[in-house]
Design a protein around this motif. Structure first.
Motif, short mmCIF file in Angstrom:
data_model
loop_
_atom_site.label_atom_id
_atom_site.label_comp_id
_atom_site.label_asym_id
_atom_site.label_seq_id
_atom_site.Cartn_x
_atom_site.Cartn_y
_atom_site.Cartn_z
N TYR A 146 0.83 -1.20 0.00
CA TYR A 146 0.00 0.00 0.00
C TYR A 146 0.87 1.25 0.00
O TYR A 146 0.61 2.21 -0.74
N GLN A 147 1.90 1.25 0.83
CA GLN A 147 2.79 2.42 0.90
C GLN A 147 3.47 2.66 -0.44
O GLN A 147 3.61 3.81 -0.88
N GLU A 148 3.87 1.58 -1.10
CA GLU A 148 4.51 1.73 -2.41
C GLU A 148 3.52 2.27 -3.43
O GLU A 148 3.86 3.14 -4.25
N ALA A 149 2.28 1.75 -3.39
CA ALA A 149 1.26 2.22 -4.33
C ALA A 149 1.00 3.71 -4.16
O ALA A 149 0.88 4.46 -5.14
N MET A 150 0.89 4.18 -2.90
CA MET A 150 0.64 5.60 -2.65
C MET A 150 1.83 6.45 -3.10
O MET A 150 1.65 7.53 -3.66
N ALA A 151 3.04 5.97 -2.85
CA ALA A 151 4.23 6.71 -3.26
C ALA A 151 4.31 6.82 -4.78
O ALA A 151 4.62 7.88 -5.33
N ARG A 152 4.02 5.72 -5.46
CA ARG A 152 4.08 5.75 -6.92
C ARG A 152 2.96 6.61 -7.50
O ARG A 152 3.15 7.32 -8.49
N ALA A 153 1.77 6.54 -6.89
CA ALA A 153 0.66 7.38 -7.35
C ALA A 153 1.00 8.86 -7.21
O ALA A 153 0.72 9.67 -8.10
N GLU A 188 -10.83 -18.77 -21.11
CA GLU A 188 -9.52 -18.19 -21.42
C GLU A 188 -9.62 -16.68 -21.66
O GLU A 188 -8.77 -15.91 -21.18
N ARG A 189 -10.64 -16.26 -22.38
CA ARG A 189 -10.73 -14.84 -22.72
C ARG A 189 -10.89 -13.97 -21.47
O ARG A 189 -10.18 -12.97 -21.31
N MET A 190 -11.78 -14.36 -20.59
CA MET A 190 -11.99 -13.57 -19.37
C MET A 190 -10.79 -13.66 -18.43
O MET A 190 -10.43 -12.68 -17.78
N MET A 191 -10.18 -14.82 -18.34
CA MET A 191 -8.99 -14.95 -17.48
C MET A 191 -7.85 -14.09 -18.01
O MET A 191 -7.10 -13.50 -17.23
N ASP A 192 -7.71 -14.02 -19.34
CA ASP A 192 -6.66 -13.17 -19.92
C ASP A 192 -6.94 -11.69 -19.60
O ASP A 192 -6.01 -10.91 -19.36
N ILE A 193 -8.20 -11.31 -19.63
CA ILE A 193 -8.57 -9.94 -19.28
C ILE A 193 -8.25 -9.67 -17.80
O ILE A 193 -7.75 -8.60 -17.44
N ALA A 194 -8.55 -10.64 -16.95
CA ALA A 194 -8.21 -10.50 -15.53
C ALA A 194 -6.71 -10.36 -15.34
O ALA A 194 -6.24 -9.55 -14.54
N GLU A 195 -5.95 -11.13 -16.09
CA GLU A 195 -4.49 -11.04 -16.01
C GLU A 195 -4.01 -9.66 -16.46
O GLU A 195 -3.07 -9.10 -15.90
N GLY A 196 -4.68 -9.11 -17.46
CA GLY A 196 -4.34 -7.77 -17.93
C GLY A 196 -4.53 -6.73 -16.83
O GLY A 196 -3.72 -5.80 -16.68
N HIS A 197 -5.57 -6.90 -16.04
CA HIS A 197 -5.81 -5.99 -14.92
C HIS A 197 -4.71 -6.13 -13.87
O HIS A 197 -4.21 -5.13 -13.33
N ARG A 198 -4.32 -7.35 -13.58
CA ARG A 198 -3.26 -7.58 -12.59
C ARG A 198 -1.95 -6.95 -13.04
O ARG A 198 -1.26 -6.29 -12.25
N LEU A 199 -1.61 -7.12 -14.31
CA LEU A 199 -0.38 -6.55 -14.83
C LEU A 199 -0.44 -5.02 -14.85
O LEU A 199 0.58 -4.35 -14.62
N HIS A 200 -1.61 -4.48 -15.12
CA HIS A 200 -1.79 -3.03 -15.10
C HIS A 200 -1.48 -2.48 -13.70
O HIS A 200 -0.77 -1.48 -13.56
N LEU A 201 -2.01 -3.13 -12.66
CA LEU A 201 -1.74 -2.69 -11.29
C LEU A 201 -0.26 -2.80 -10.96
O LEU A 201 0.32 -1.92 -10.33
N SER A 202 0.35 -3.90 -11.40
CA SER A 202 1.79 -4.09 -11.13
C SER A 202 2.63 -3.04 -11.84
O SER A 202 3.64 -2.57 -11.31
N ARG A 203 2.20 -2.69 -13.02
CA ARG A 203 2.98 -1.76 -13.84
C ARG A 203 2.92 -0.33 -13.28
O ARG A 203 3.91 0.40 -13.31
N TRP A 204 1.75 0.05 -12.76
CA TRP A 204 1.55 1.45 -12.40
C TRP A 204 1.54 1.74 -10.90
O TRP A 204 1.72 2.89 -10.49
N PHE A 205 1.31 0.71 -10.08
CA PHE A 205 1.14 0.99 -8.65
C PHE A 205 2.05 0.15 -7.75
O PHE A 205 2.90 0.68 -7.07
N MET A 206 1.87 -1.14 -7.71
CA MET A 206 2.68 -1.96 -6.82
C MET A 206 2.67 -3.38 -7.36
O MET A 206 1.78 -3.77 -8.11
N PRO A 207 3.69 -4.19 -6.99
CA PRO A 207 3.65 -5.60 -7.39
C PRO A 207 2.35 -6.24 -6.93
O PRO A 207 1.94 -6.09 -5.78
N CYS A 208 1.69 -6.94 -7.84
CA CYS A 208 0.37 -7.49 -7.53
C CYS A 208 0.35 -8.98 -7.85
O CYS A 208 -0.12 -9.40 -8.92
#
Length: 271
Positions: A146-153, A188-208
């Motif tokens: 959480y602290q990392e996410a706030m710092a990066r935000a 597969e399609r929905m799980m790939d979309i879910a994975e995209g969300h996880r990677l988005h959070l990792s990329r912009w906020f904190m390891p997820c």
């Protein structure tokens, strides 16, 4: 004998100086005096004092209180109704101030260093609920993630926010298309979309890692405030939050089955 000024002060919870002032102003002149000139209050004086204190509590100035006490019929009713309207307006003003303070605190709680105009330009209808931001802070303030996410935000520039919001909008378009096509949440399609969300959070906020993503999914499913950060109300569909939550959990299981390793920087989040 009546009551001395000290006794009335103790009974009414006002200072002796206030009682002297009311006397000088002609608002409350005790009916009795001792031979030495000391004030003595009787029961009628105490009743009048009670009325004075009632009107003072409502915010009336002393000159208006004098008018009210001099006219206990129509005039008093008129004054009271006018004061009621004033209080209602004051309550509305304070409510507006409270809402303004809430919006200002919201900016601080989310760690986003943008002007109001920039926030509107970047986020559009995506809104941050202060109560959710506060809850998140209370729940996760000691978490390194959480602290990392706030710092990066806080460190993101306007251009960073515009980029990540465009990425989020593109992801959301895929999610809505898959949901409207009635894709199964564990497909597969929905799980790939879910994975995209996880990677988005990792990329912009904190390891997820997947287990953290599952905790986020729980919020998305159970808390409308969290879901509104992912999909604005105007784009939401019945059952969409539950479907996304199930897809995130299915994706986490898929990754666990595949034996995806976690890096040291993310492993602590799953403890």
């Amino acid at each position: 004998m009546g009551y001395t000024v000290g006794q009335v002060s103790a009974l009414a919870g006002v200072t002796v100086r206030t009682l002297h002032h009311y006397d000088t102003a002609g608002l409350l002149r005790p009916r009795q005096r001792t031979g030495a000139g000391y004030r003595r209050y009787d029961d009628a004086d105490l009743a009048r004092l009670q009325q004075i204190l009632f009107y003072r509590e409502l915010g009336f100035p002393l000159n208006e209180i004098a008018e009210l006490l001099g006219d206990q019929q129509v005039g008093a009713l008129k004054h009271l109704r006018a004061r009621q309207r004033q209080l209602a307006e004051e309550i509305a003003r304070l409510q507006r101030l409270a809402e303004a303070a809430q919006r200002a605190a919201e900016v601080q709680a989310t760690g986003i260093s943008l002007t109001p105009q920039e926030r509107f330009e970047v986020f559009g209808e995506i809104a941050f609920d202060l109560s959710y931001a506060t809850d998140a802070q209370l729940r996760w303030q000691d978490s390194q993630g959480y602290q990392e996410a706030m710092a990066r935000a806080a460190a993101h520039t306007k251009e960073d926010w515009a980029h990540l919001m465009a990425e989020s909008a593109a992801w959301r378009k895929e999610l809505l298309a898959a949901f409207d096509d009635a894709e199964p949440a564990d497909g597969e399609r929905m799980m790939d979309i879910a994975e995209g969300h996880r990677l988005h959070l990792s990329r912009w906020f904190m390891p997820c890692p997947p287990r953290m993503h599952q905790r986020i999914a729980d919020d998305i499913v159970t808390d409308p405030r969290a879901f509104a950060l992912v999909v604005p109300p105007s784009q939401q569909r019945p059952g969409l939050a539950a479907c996304l939550g199930e897809a995130i959990r299915a994706n986490a299981c898929r990754r666990a089955t595949a034996g995806t390793p976690q890096t040291p920087s993310t492993a602590h989040e799953d403890e």
